[in-house]
Design an enzyme around this catalytic site. Structure first.
Site, PDB file in Angstrom:
ATOM      1  N   LYS A 103     -12.558 -54.871  86.761  1.00  0.00           N
ATOM      2  CA  LYS A 103     -11.459 -55.751  87.213  1.00  0.00           C
ATOM      3  C   LYS A 103     -11.894 -56.691  88.322  1.00  0.00           C
ATOM      4  CE  LYS A 103     -11.547 -51.572  88.835  1.00  0.00           C
ATOM      5  NZ  LYS A 103     -11.334 -50.200  88.478  1.00  0.00           N
ATOM      6  N   GLU A 127      -9.026 -54.315  78.598  1.00  0.00           N
ATOM      7  CA  GLU A 127      -7.890 -53.385  78.711  1.00  0.00           C
ATOM      8  C   GLU A 127      -8.138 -52.290  79.743  1.00  0.00           C
ATOM      9  OE1 GLU A 127      -4.729 -52.057  78.873  1.00  0.00           O
ATOM     10  OE2 GLU A 127      -4.520 -53.083  76.951  1.00  0.00           O
ATOM     11  N   VAL A 130      -7.428 -52.592  83.868  1.00  0.00           N
ATOM     12  CA  VAL A 130      -6.135 -52.493  84.565  1.00  0.00           C
ATOM     13  C   VAL A 130      -5.395 -51.218  84.165  1.00  0.00           C
ATOM     14  CG1 VAL A 130      -3.950 -53.645  85.072  1.00  0.00           C
ATOM     15  CG2 VAL A 130      -5.976 -55.019  84.579  1.00  0.00           C
ATOM     16  N   GLY A 132      -6.268 -48.177  84.002  1.00  0.00           N
ATOM     17  CA  GLY A 132      -7.038 -47.196  83.222  1.00  0.00           C
ATOM     18  C   GLY A 132      -6.582 -47.063  81.790  1.00  0.00           C
ATOM     19  N   ILE A 134      -3.655 -46.724  80.405  1.00  0.00           N
ATOM     20  CA  ILE A 134      -2.377 -47.308  79.949  1.00  0.00           C
ATOM     21  C   ILE A 134      -2.670 -48.617  79.207  1.00  0.00           C
ATOM     22  CG2 ILE A 134      -0.094 -48.170  80.614  1.00  0.00           C
ATOM     23  CD1 ILE A 134      -0.385 -46.735  83.281  1.00  0.00           C
ATOM     24  N   GLY A 185     -14.444 -38.746  89.952  1.00  0.00           N
ATOM     25  CA  GLY A 185     -14.824 -39.995  89.274  1.00  0.00           C
ATOM     26  C   GLY A 185     -13.724 -41.040  89.279  1.00  0.00           C
ATOM     27  N   ASP A 199      -8.870 -53.163  95.102  1.00  0.00           N
ATOM     28  CA  ASP A 199      -8.888 -52.852  93.661  1.00  0.00           C
ATOM     29  C   ASP A 199      -7.516 -53.130  93.032  1.00  0.00           C
ATOM     30  OD1 ASP A 199     -10.160 -51.320  91.274  1.00  0.00           O
ATOM     31  OD2 ASP A 199      -8.264 -50.276  91.631  1.00  0.00           O
ATOM     32  N   LYS A 203      -6.387 -55.944  90.069  1.00  0.00           N
ATOM     33  CA  LYS A 203      -5.595 -55.650  88.859  1.00  0.00           C
ATOM     34  C   LYS A 203      -4.297 -56.470  88.831  1.00  0.00           C
ATOM     35  CE  LYS A 203      -7.455 -50.964  88.692  1.00  0.00           C
ATOM     36  NZ  LYS A 203      -7.330 -49.644  89.339  1.00  0.00           N
TER      37      LYS A 203
END
Ligand SMILES: NC(=O)c1ccc[n+]([C@@H]2O[C@H](COP(=O)([O-])OP(=O)(O)OC[C@H]3O[C@@H](n4cnc5c(N)ncnc54)[C@H](O)[C@@H]3O)[C@@H](O)[C@H]2O)c1
Ligand SMILES: N[C@@H](CCO)C(=O)O
Ligand code: NA
Length: 434
Positions: A103, A127, A130, A132, A134, A185, A199, A203
């Site tokens: 991102k 995809e 943003v 993860g 979803i 992670g 971050d 997004k």
């Protein structure tokens, strides 16, 4: 049909998840598309013990993958700005489609990268970048294509939400929870990106562009992190019936676009207040559909890889078609993107939680409410906590109705100058309607 040949660059958390799911669910995936997706080459600095690379061509130079004539799609999972940008542009130059979870790269260099891809007739899919796992890019760009979308908001950083949840529900220490998020992670290579809202702003920039049809304008986003949210504020907010969440908010107003990430009080009755741990949620409002909400894991190896592979599946389905068969990169055709600017934060209108230390004697409250009412700021709730041990200090907490940020700034300056208030005023923005 000929298999689609994939080259994966970066075999860390997301890269290993992508490799392993493609192998584990190969039959299901090709059953859905009618062709196989095969990993032909992996570019990684070192092998990852989580992956069995038998039969796969492994190179230590990721640029081999970007130039490999046998690779159709390059999956960029190394992260960062510079090398990732060079890698993606090299892959495009060699006529390859790209799938990326990066991102930071899309929010900062997306306008340039998409222009290069469009010139070459290839697609850059993102995809996984943003929220993860979803499928939020697909939901907005395709599922809501009928709508005039005017606002969206969401919890779009898994690490930050995990930290806030563990702190408020288990009273855990900030640093300790962050360490756990790194071990799981979830966190970025530089976790200040998670904690300081960078971050989430990356997004949000992407979401605002595809929802409103505006260019990517990351440098104009307002960003405030969660590192200054104290357990005391979490507790007072709770007593008022609110949760503190790290929210990304984007609105399309008549004056411009609001693009902001900051800790936010949300009433406990709102759905988004109940989104805990590494889970993310994005609420989107469209004129036709009304209010919608999308929920799921925002970070982690396989949830993120699930979205990487969804992009590979989309590309495989339209592989032999003209590039116009795929959605435009930013959801609108480049000539239909409107150059609407981002509003400075002083121009936004929102409610506020204010906390301050005062001398506990007659007239103090009257003076505080006078300063606010002089500026037309009305108070929704007020709480006073006496200091323990006979001190003459007290903590005052106020929740206001909506007001322009610049008006609130003036009120806070006057409150802080008032002799009976010690130190600075803590201010957290609040959303009543989200
Ligand atoms: N971890 C998540 O939950 C998550 C979720 C969504 C998006 N992302 C994004 O996915 C990307 C990858 O994140 P990650 O969590 O898998 O990171 P990671 O650090 O686990 O993996 C990155 C891998 O790339 C390798 N690498 C970096 N530069 C390289 C180079 N020049 N040549 C070869 N290998 C190189 C590293 O050695 C490492 O193994 C980032 O852009 C991140 O923002 C991560
Ligand atoms: N570090 C990011 C990864 C998912 O984009 C997060 O915690 O949300
Ligand atoms: Na996603």
């Amino acid at each position: 049909m000929k298999p689609v040949s994939v080259g994966i660059c970066g075999l860390g958390t997301v890269g290993s998840g992508t490799f392993n799911i493609l192998k584990r669910n190969a039959e299901k995936i090709s059953g859905r598309i009618g062709r196989d997706i095969v990993v032909t080459q992996v570019g990684a600095r070192r092998d990852n013990p989580a992956c069995d690379l038998t039969g796969v061509d492994v190179t230590r130079d990721i640029f081999d993958v970007a130039k490999n004539p046998n690779v159709d799609v390059v999956v960029e999972l190394i992260g960062g700005y510079d090398v990732a940008k060079e890698l993606v542009l090299t892959a495009i130059e060699h006529g390859k489609h790209v799938v990326t979870a990066n991102k930071a790269l899309i929010a900062v260099h997306g306008n340039e990268i998409f222009a290069a891809a469009e010139k070459k007739g290839v697609t850059v899919a993102y995809e996984s970048a943003v929220a993860g796992g979803i499928p939020i890019i697909k939901a907005i760009r395709e599922g809501l294509a009928a709508n005039d979308i005017d606002h969206l908001s969401g919890i779009i950083n898994g690490t930050g939400n995990f930290i806030l949840t563990e702190m408020s529900q288990k009273g855990r220490d900030f640093g300790d929870v962050l360490k756990e998020a790194q071990e799981l992670g979830y966190a970025e290579a530089d976790p200040t990106f998670d904690v300081e809202g960078i971050d989430a702003a990356h997004k949000l920039t992407i979401l605002a562009s595809i929802a409103f049809g505006v260019p990517l304008q990351f440098e104009k986003a307002y960003t405030e992190g969660i590192s200054k949210v104290t357990p005391q504020d979490v507790k007072f907010a709770d007593e008022l019936g609110y949760r503190i969440k790290h929210l990304g908010i984007a609105k399309l107003t008549q004056d411009g676009v609001e693009l902001r990430v900051h800790p936010t009080l949300i009433h406990e009755s709102q759905l988004i207040a109940k989104v805990d741990g590494v889970m993310n949620a994005v609420a989107v409002h469209g004129d036709a559909v009304g209010d919608t909400m999308y929920y799921g894991p925002g970070a982690g190896s396989e949830p993120t890889a699930s979205a990487v592979i969804a992009d590979l599946v989309d590309l495989a389905r339209t592989f032999d078609a003209d590039s116009n068969a795929r959605p435009a990169h930013l959801g609108f055709q480049p000539e239909s993107i409107n150059n609407i600017g981002v509003l400075p934060v002083e121009e936004i209108e929102t409610s506020y939680y204010l906390r301050m230390e005062v001398q506990d004697h007659a007239g103090v409250m009257a003076k505080l409410t006078q300063i606010l009412s002089d500026r037309g700021i009305s108070i929704e709730a007020m709480m006073q906590k006496e200091a323990k041990g006979g001190s003459s200090n007290a903590t005052v907490v106020l929740l206001t109705h909506e007001v322009k940020e610049k008006v609130m700034n003036e009120a806070i300056t006057e409150i802080e100058a008032f002799d009976d208030v010690s130190g600075s005023v803590t201010r957290i923005r609040a959303e009543h309607s989200e």
